[in-house]
Design a protein around this motif. Structure first.
Motif, PDB file in Angstrom:
ATOM      1  N   MET A  29      76.313 -32.958  92.706  1.00 45.26           N
ATOM      2  CA  MET A  29      75.520 -32.657  91.520  1.00 45.26           C
ATOM      3  C   MET A  29      75.205 -33.926  90.731  1.00 45.26           C
ATOM      4  SD  MET A  29      75.533 -29.457  92.154  1.00 45.26           S
ATOM      5  CE  MET A  29      74.762 -28.696  90.724  1.00 45.26           C
ATOM      6  N   ALA A  30      74.035 -33.918  90.107  1.00 44.70           N
ATOM      7  CA  ALA A  30      73.668 -34.962  89.156  1.00 44.70           C
ATOM      8  C   ALA A  30      73.540 -34.323  87.787  1.00 44.70           C
ATOM      9  CB  ALA A  30      72.362 -35.631  89.566  1.00 44.70           C
ATOM     10  N   TYR A  31      73.963 -35.043  86.760  1.00 43.31           N
ATOM     11  CA  TYR A  31      73.918 -34.551  85.386  1.00 43.31           C
ATOM     12  C   TYR A  31      73.072 -35.519  84.560  1.00 43.31           C
ATOM     13  CZ  TYR A  31      77.872 -31.830  87.126  1.00 43.31           C
ATOM     14  OH  TYR A  31      78.674 -31.010  87.871  1.00 43.31           O
ATOM     15  N   VAL A  32      72.080 -34.977  83.869  1.00 43.08           N
ATOM     16  CA  VAL A  32      71.148 -35.787  83.106  1.00 43.08           C
ATOM     17  C   VAL A  32      71.071 -35.248  81.687  1.00 43.08           C
ATOM     18  CG1 VAL A  32      68.762 -36.590  82.887  1.00 43.08           C
ATOM     19  CG2 VAL A  32      69.785 -36.307  85.162  1.00 43.08           C
ATOM     20  N   THR A  33      71.221 -36.129  80.705  1.00 42.42           N
ATOM     21  CA  THR A  33      71.032 -35.700  79.327  1.00 42.42           C
ATOM     22  C   THR A  33      69.613 -36.033  78.872  1.00 42.42           C
ATOM     23  OG1 THR A  33      71.803 -37.805  78.393  1.00 42.42           O
ATOM     24  CG2 THR A  33      73.460 -36.074  78.745  1.00 42.42           C
ATOM     25  N   ASP A  34      69.069 -35.169  78.041  1.00 40.68           N
ATOM     26  CA  ASP A  34      67.786 -35.388  77.380  1.00 40.68           C
ATOM     27  C   ASP A  34      68.097 -35.521  75.901  1.00 40.68           C
ATOM     28  OD1 ASP A  34      65.308 -35.260  76.161  1.00 40.68           O
ATOM     29  OD2 ASP A  34      64.530 -33.702  77.501  1.00 40.68           O
ATOM     30  N   ALA A  35      68.226 -36.770  75.438  1.00 40.20           N
ATOM     31  CA  ALA A  35      68.670 -36.999  74.063  1.00 40.20           C
ATOM     32  C   ALA A  35      67.669 -36.462  73.049  1.00 40.20           C
ATOM     33  CB  ALA A  35      68.911 -38.489  73.838  1.00 40.20           C
ATOM     34  N   GLU A  36      66.380 -36.668  73.305  1.00 36.89           N
ATOM     35  CA  GLU A  36      65.359 -36.260  72.341  1.00 36.89           C
ATOM     36  C   GLU A  36      65.360 -34.758  72.126  1.00 36.89           C
ATOM     37  OE1 GLU A  36      63.347 -38.151  70.481  1.00 36.89           O
ATOM     38  OE2 GLU A  36      64.312 -39.953  71.288  1.00 36.89           O
ATOM     39  N   ASN A  37      65.591 -34.006  73.189  1.00 38.46           N
ATOM     40  CA  ASN A  37      65.527 -32.544  73.110  1.00 38.46           C
ATOM     41  C   ASN A  37      66.900 -31.888  73.138  1.00 38.46           C
ATOM     42  OD1 ASN A  37      62.496 -32.132  73.268  1.00 38.46           O
ATOM     43  ND2 ASN A  37      62.834 -33.336  75.130  1.00 38.46           N
ATOM     44  N   GLN A  38      67.965 -32.705  73.073  1.00 39.90           N
ATOM     45  CA  GLN A  38      69.343 -32.220  73.026  1.00 39.90           C
ATOM     46  C   GLN A  38      69.623 -31.201  74.137  1.00 39.90           C
ATOM     47  OE1 GLN A  38      70.009 -30.884  68.925  1.00 39.90           O
ATOM     48  NE2 GLN A  38      70.749 -32.930  68.403  1.00 39.90           N
ATOM     49  N   LYS A  39      69.461 -31.661  75.371  1.00 41.10           N
ATOM     50  CA  LYS A  39      69.712 -30.808  76.534  1.00 41.10           C
ATOM     51  C   LYS A  39      70.553 -31.549  77.566  1.00 41.10           C
ATOM     52  CE  LYS A  39      65.429 -28.085  76.170  1.00 41.10           C
ATOM     53  NZ  LYS A  39      66.110 -26.828  75.840  1.00 41.10           N
ATOM     54  N   LEU A  40      71.268 -30.774  78.369  1.00 38.90           N
ATOM     55  CA  LEU A  40      71.976 -31.274  79.536  1.00 38.90           C
ATOM     56  C   LEU A  40      71.418 -30.553  80.754  1.00 38.90           C
ATOM     57  CD1 LEU A  40      74.309 -32.820  80.978  1.00 38.90           C
ATOM     58  CD2 LEU A  40      75.754 -30.813  80.516  1.00 38.90           C
ATOM     59  N   VAL A  41      70.923 -31.322  81.718  1.00 36.94           N
ATOM     60  CA  VAL A  41      70.311 -30.759  82.916  1.00 36.94           C
ATOM     61  C   VAL A  41      71.205 -31.033  84.117  1.00 36.94           C
ATOM     62  CG1 VAL A  41      68.320 -30.898  84.473  1.00 36.94           C
ATOM     63  CG2 VAL A  41      67.986 -31.006  81.993  1.00 36.94           C
ATOM     64  N   THR A  42      71.421 -30.008  84.937  1.00 33.14           N
ATOM     65  CA  THR A  42      72.218 -30.142  86.154  1.00 33.14           C
ATOM     66  C   THR A  42      71.302 -30.028  87.360  1.00 33.14           C
ATOM     67  OG1 THR A  42      74.105 -29.115  85.035  1.00 33.14           O
ATOM     68  CG2 THR A  42      74.196 -29.271  87.436  1.00 33.14           C
ATOM     69  N   ILE A  43      71.442 -30.967  88.291  1.00 32.69           N
ATOM     70  CA  ILE A  43      70.583 -31.023  89.475  1.00 32.69           C
ATOM     71  C   ILE A  43      71.443 -30.938  90.728  1.00 32.69           C
ATOM     72  CG2 ILE A  43      68.947 -32.440  90.779  1.00 32.69           C
ATOM     73  CD1 ILE A  43      68.236 -33.752  88.043  1.00 32.69           C
ATOM     74  N   ASP A  44      71.088 -30.010  91.624  1.00 33.12           N
ATOM     75  CA  ASP A  44      71.734 -29.910  92.923  1.00 33.12           C
ATOM     76  C   ASP A  44      71.064 -30.930  93.838  1.00 33.12           C
ATOM     77  OD1 ASP A  44      72.357 -29.190  95.621  1.00 33.12           O
ATOM     78  OD2 ASP A  44      72.934 -27.196  94.950  1.00 33.12           O
ATOM     79  N   LEU A  45      71.795 -31.985  94.209  1.00 34.23           N
ATOM     80  CA  LEU A  45      71.199 -33.058  95.003  1.00 34.23           C
ATOM     81  C   LEU A  45      70.877 -32.612  96.414  1.00 34.23           C
ATOM     82  CD1 LEU A  45      73.446 -36.009  93.794  1.00 34.23           C
ATOM     83  CD2 LEU A  45      71.034 -35.626  93.237  1.00 34.23           C
ATOM     84  N   GLU A  46      71.637 -31.686  96.963  1.00 36.39           N
ATOM     85  CA  GLU A  46      71.356 -31.206  98.314  1.00 36.39           C
ATOM     86  C   GLU A  46      70.087 -30.362  98.338  1.00 36.39           C
ATOM     87  OE1 GLU A  46      73.588 -28.773 101.947  1.00 36.39           O
ATOM     88  OE2 GLU A  46      74.684 -29.307 100.131  1.00 36.39           O
ATOM     89  N   ALA A  47      69.937 -29.502  97.321  1.00 33.95           N
ATOM     90  CA  ALA A  47      68.745 -28.658  97.249  1.00 33.95           C
ATOM     91  C   ALA A  47      67.554 -29.410  96.668  1.00 33.95           C
ATOM     92  CB  ALA A  47      69.035 -27.417  96.400  1.00 33.95           C
ATOM     93  N   GLY A  48      67.824 -30.480  95.912  1.00 37.09           N
ATOM     94  CA  GLY A  48      66.758 -31.260  95.324  1.00 37.09           C
ATOM     95  C   GLY A  48      66.052 -30.557  94.189  1.00 37.09           C
ATOM     96  N   GLU A  49      66.824 -29.841  93.363  1.00 35.07           N
ATOM     97  CA  GLU A  49      66.190 -29.102  92.272  1.00 35.07           C
ATOM     98  C   GLU A  49      67.151 -28.909  91.107  1.00 35.07           C
ATOM     99  OE1 GLU A  49      65.073 -25.446  94.092  1.00 35.07           O
ATOM    100  OE2 GLU A  49      67.086 -24.588  93.991  1.00 35.07           O
ATOM    101  N   VAL A  50      66.551 -28.685  89.932  1.00 36.59           N
ATOM    102  CA  VAL A  50      67.338 -28.380  88.739  1.00 36.59           C
ATOM    103  C   VAL A  50      67.910 -26.978  88.871  1.00 36.59           C
ATOM    104  CG1 VAL A  50      67.226 -27.973  86.253  1.00 36.59           C
ATOM    105  CG2 VAL A  50      66.012 -29.918  87.249  1.00 36.59           C
ATOM    106  N   VAL A  51      69.207 -26.846  88.611  1.00 40.60           N
ATOM    107  CA  VAL A  51      69.852 -25.545  88.726  1.00 40.60           C
ATOM    108  C   VAL A  51      70.337 -25.010  87.388  1.00 40.60           C
ATOM    109  CG1 VAL A  51      70.525 -25.855  91.128  1.00 40.60           C
ATOM    110  CG2 VAL A  51      72.068 -26.635  89.314  1.00 40.60           C
TER     111      VAL A  51
END
Length: 503
Positions: free
Chosen positions: A433-455
């Motif tokens: 998994m990859a974890y990405v923060t969006d500081a401007e919009n106060q969000k945490l996004v989780t990405i399945d690297l094997e599937a190649g998509e935001v989950v």
């Protein structure tokens, strides 16, 4: 796994964006496109999984380009000693957390986020906030190495935060535990605390203010204040250090005005040295070879590689070619780095990244067509290079070929602020998994690297400044030589034991 706060923020530079997408070598040859091919891991079969990502993707403290403020350290560059750490309330807090520990069927990763005013910890799967900690100051975060704790860099000390999850290896299986999250009470004094590096089951802390270095067995954090092996550089500077498999110490040497030297020391004896690393900053361990550690260090005139007991210079294509923020992987001999080429820029916004081959001391550049910053670099589970760019996409790069194999929409488009301390997106990777923060919009996004998509996309109540992801599993094999005797005498391993921890 993981440089190196290893913690590395480059000095401000600036360069025009390039719209060309391609790959070029750093040997002075003309840019050339590399042909896509299937990922091949044939060379990894002979590489033991002993090296770890050295946490390099961390920002420098203010004034990183010229070194840290503070008095000079002792002239003894490697005077080893043991430290009992702190007493009293610190141990009481940790004892309370140990008392609260409960065995559970499984644990989910936890995301620890620093913000203006403290820390917040979330369950990475459910998005639930499991703990909030009020804590003043500009807080830097690095994984502590044991899978459970996070190093909080706060001014003149490293504080240890308990994420509340622990996966303990027990023969051919694991036991899972949860405990009350929060500051453990374990602290390490460090004037102008800087880089924290995890490597080979050891955690090494560097203090820019006096050049002091503290190393301890990562797993010993679970039992209280660990004993440390202490040393120091000749002079105070913004530096980094880590213990190697043979118990030698790799450390930078420099002053507040300049730094270009890296040494490997066995006690007081210098066994390897290079002064061919202008502005040395940041390090990352690559996959080890049959002779032990392979470590890449960033410089302003091309990186250097420590391999087979010697330093090797990587040729630079430009007079100024800075790779100061590095991300390594135990799965690959290739190290990912940022790439800046304008020595006069106030704020450079590069679109190219560097792939540094630690086997043949070469550098390949990949143009992403969009810029990034020092918190944009990570590595995937098979060694693939990950870069979050201004267009909001997570770029997945085959580090062997330089091919961009995926561009995953992750967050809204963004741009680096003028000051590196201001909140911006953060990229971290753990397992698949990859974890990405969006500081401007106060969000945490989780990405399945094997599937190649935001989950998953989680709304945050705070604006994230830094992030660490704890999985419960140790980030590197436990060190086998020279440190077992340093365990805190007043704390004993529980009956489950701490041996056999395999991630």
């Amino acid at each position: 796994m993981n440089s190196s706060l290893s913690p590395d923020m480059p000095p401000a530079r600036s360069t025009p964006d390039s719209s060309a997408t391609g790959v070029s070598t750093g040997s002075g040859a003309a840019p050339q496109l590399l042909q896509p091919r299937r990922r091949s891991w044939r060379h990894l079969g002979s590489v033991a999984s002993l090296a770890t990502l050295a946490l390099v993707i961390s920002a420098c403290a203010p004034g990183a380009g010229s070194g840290a403020d503070g008095e000079s350290a002792s002239d003894s560059a490697s005077a080893s000693s043991s430290s009992d750490g702190t007493e009293g309330s610190d141990e009481a807090v940790n004892a309370d957390q140990l008392e609260s520990r409960t065995e559970v069927a499984s644990v989910a990763p936890r995301v620890v986020i620093s913000h203006e005013g403290g820390l917040v910890t979330l369950d990475a799967e459910s998005g639930e906030v499991v703990h909030e900690e009020e804590l003043p100051g500009f807080l830097r975060l690095n994984n502590a190495g044991d899978g459970q704790h996070v190093m909080v860099t706060n001014g003149n000390e490293f504080q240890v935060y308990n994420s509340g999850i622990d996966a303990q290896g027990h023969g051919d299986h694991f036991h899972y535990y949860e405990s009350d999250p929060g500051l453990s009470g374990i602290t390490f004094d460090a004037p102008h605390a800087g880089h924290a590096v995890v490597h080979n089951g050891l955690t090494t802390l560097f203090a820019d203010g006096d050049g002091s270095i503290q190393t301890f067995t990562s797993e010993h954090l679970k039992d209280g204040q660990p004993r440390t092996e202490d040393s120091a550089t000749d002079d105070a500077h913004h530096g980094v250090a880590l213990k190697l498999m043979d118990d030698t110490l790799l450390t930078t040497q420099g002053t507040e005005e300049s730094r270009d030297t890296v040494q490997v020391k066995d006690g007081d004896e210098v066994v390897a040295e290079t002064s061919d690393c202008t502005g040395v900053h940041g390090e990352a361990a690559a996959a080890p070879n049959e002779n032990g550690d392979v470590v890449v260090l960033g410089c302003e005139d091309g990186p250097v590689v420590y391999r087979d007991g010697e330093f090797h210079k990587v040729p630079a294509e430009h007079e100024f070619q800075r790779t100061g923020n590095l991300a390594g992987s135990e799965e690959s001999p290739i190290v990912l780095g940022d790439l800046k080429v304008d020595a006069d820029a106030e704020l450079e916004r590069p679109t190219e990244v560097a792939l540094i081959d630690s086997l043949n001391d070469s550098l390949t550049t990949v143009d992403l067509g969009s810029s990034y910053w020092f918190r944009s670099l990570a590595r995937g589970p098979e060694g693939e290079a990950l870069v979050l760019t201004y267009d909001g996409e997570l770029n997945v790069i085959d580090e062997e070929t330089g091919e961009i194999t995926a561009e995953i929409p992750a967050i809204e488009p963004w741009e680096e602020k003028d000051e590196w301390q201001q909140p911006g997106p953060i990229l971290k990777a753990a397992d698949n998994m990859a974890y990405v923060t969006d500081a401007e919009n106060q969000k945490l996004v989780t990405i399945d690297l094997e599937a190649g998509e935001v989950v998953d996309e989680i709304d945050l109540s705070v604006t994230p400044v830094e992030m660490a992801v704890a999985t419960g599993y140790p980030e590197a094999p436990e060190h086998e030589a020279g440190h077992e005797e340093e365990h805190h005498d007043d704390e004993a391993h529980d009956e489950e034991g701490h041996e056999g921890h395999d991630h």
